[in-house]
Design a protein around this motif. Structure first.
Motif, short mmCIF file in Angstrom:
data_model
loop_
_atom_site.label_atom_id
_atom_site.label_comp_id
_atom_site.label_asym_id
_atom_site.label_seq_id
_atom_site.Cartn_x
_atom_site.Cartn_y
_atom_site.Cartn_z
N VAL A 1 160.58 -31.13 90.72
CA VAL A 1 159.78 -29.77 91.23
C VAL A 1 160.23 -28.43 90.71
CG1 VAL A 1 159.46 -28.91 93.35
CG2 VAL A 1 159.42 -31.31 93.30
N TRP A 2 161.62 -28.37 90.57
CA TRP A 2 162.17 -26.96 89.97
C TRP A 2 162.95 -27.41 88.64
CZ3 TRP A 2 163.20 -28.32 95.14
CH2 TRP A 2 162.32 -27.88 96.17
N ALA B 1 162.30 -41.61 80.77
CA ALA B 1 162.96 -40.93 79.70
C ALA B 1 161.90 -40.66 78.39
CB ALA B 1 164.19 -41.58 79.41
N CYS B 2 161.32 -41.87 78.12
CA CYS B 2 160.40 -41.51 77.01
C CYS B 2 159.26 -40.83 77.07
CB CYS B 2 160.22 -43.19 76.54
SG CYS B 2 161.59 -44.21 75.66
N SER B 3 158.68 -40.91 78.25
CA SER B 3 157.49 -40.03 78.47
C SER B 3 157.97 -38.87 78.55
CB SER B 3 156.81 -40.71 79.68
OG SER B 3 157.52 -40.22 81.04
N ILE C 1 154.65 -30.89 82.52
CA ILE C 1 155.28 -31.92 81.87
C ILE C 1 156.18 -33.02 82.77
CG2 ILE C 1 156.93 -32.46 80.10
CD1 ILE C 1 155.53 -29.83 78.54
N HIS C 2 156.89 -32.17 83.28
CA HIS C 2 157.87 -32.90 84.41
C HIS C 2 157.05 -33.72 85.35
CE1 HIS C 2 160.50 -30.17 82.54
NE2 HIS C 2 161.50 -30.99 82.75
#
Length: 114
Positions: free
Chosen positions: A65-66, A103-105, A77-78
Motif C-alpha cells: 500500500v505504501w 518476486a518475479c512479477s 506495479i506493487h
C-alpha cells in the motif's frame, strides 16, 4: 543539530541493549523453557496454526500500500504484483510458488514499467 540526529551516551545505549536482550530471552524462555515440554491444549494448537497466515499479510500489506521506492505513494506495479501473487497462492495452494511468482512479477513489472 538539524533535528534528525539523536545522540545517546554509551551507558544509555548499553542499558537499552541489555534490557532488550533480557526481555527477548525472558519471552522465549516463557514458551520454550517453561511450556516447551508440556502438551498444549487442542484449542491452542488449532489457533497457533493460523499465526503465519495472520503475520505474513500484516508484514506485506504496508509494503504494497505504501511502497518505500515511491516514498509511500501507492503504486500500480506493487498492487499488480500483489494481486498476481494472491491469485497464484489461492489457486495453487503453494506458498513457495506464490512467493517466487510475487518476486518475479514485481521485478518484471518494475523492469518493464518502472
Amino acid at each position: 543539530m538539524n533535528g534528525t540526529e539523536m545522540t545517546f551516551d554509551r551507558s544509555t545505549l548499553w542499558i537499552v541493549i541489555v534490557g532488550l536482550a533480557i526481555g527477548s530471552y525472558a519471552l522465549r524462555f516463557a514458551f520454550i523453557g517453561l511450556v516447551g515440554n508440556k502438551a498444549m491444549p487442542d484449542w491452542l494448537m488449532r489457533h497457533l496454526r493460523y499465526t503465519a497466515v495472520a503475520i505474513i499479510p500484516a508484514l506485506v500489506a504496508p509494503l504494497v500500500v505504501w511502497p518505500a521506492p515511491t516514498d509511500g505513494e501507492p503504486s500500480l506495479i506493487h498492487f499488480a504484483a500483489a494481486a498476481l501473487t494472491f491469485a497464484v497462492a489461492v489457486f495453487s495452494k503453494n506458498v513457495l510458488l506464490a512467493m517466487i511468482t510475487g518476486a518475479c512479477s514485481l521485478w518484471s513489472l518494475m523492469y518493464l514499467f518502472g
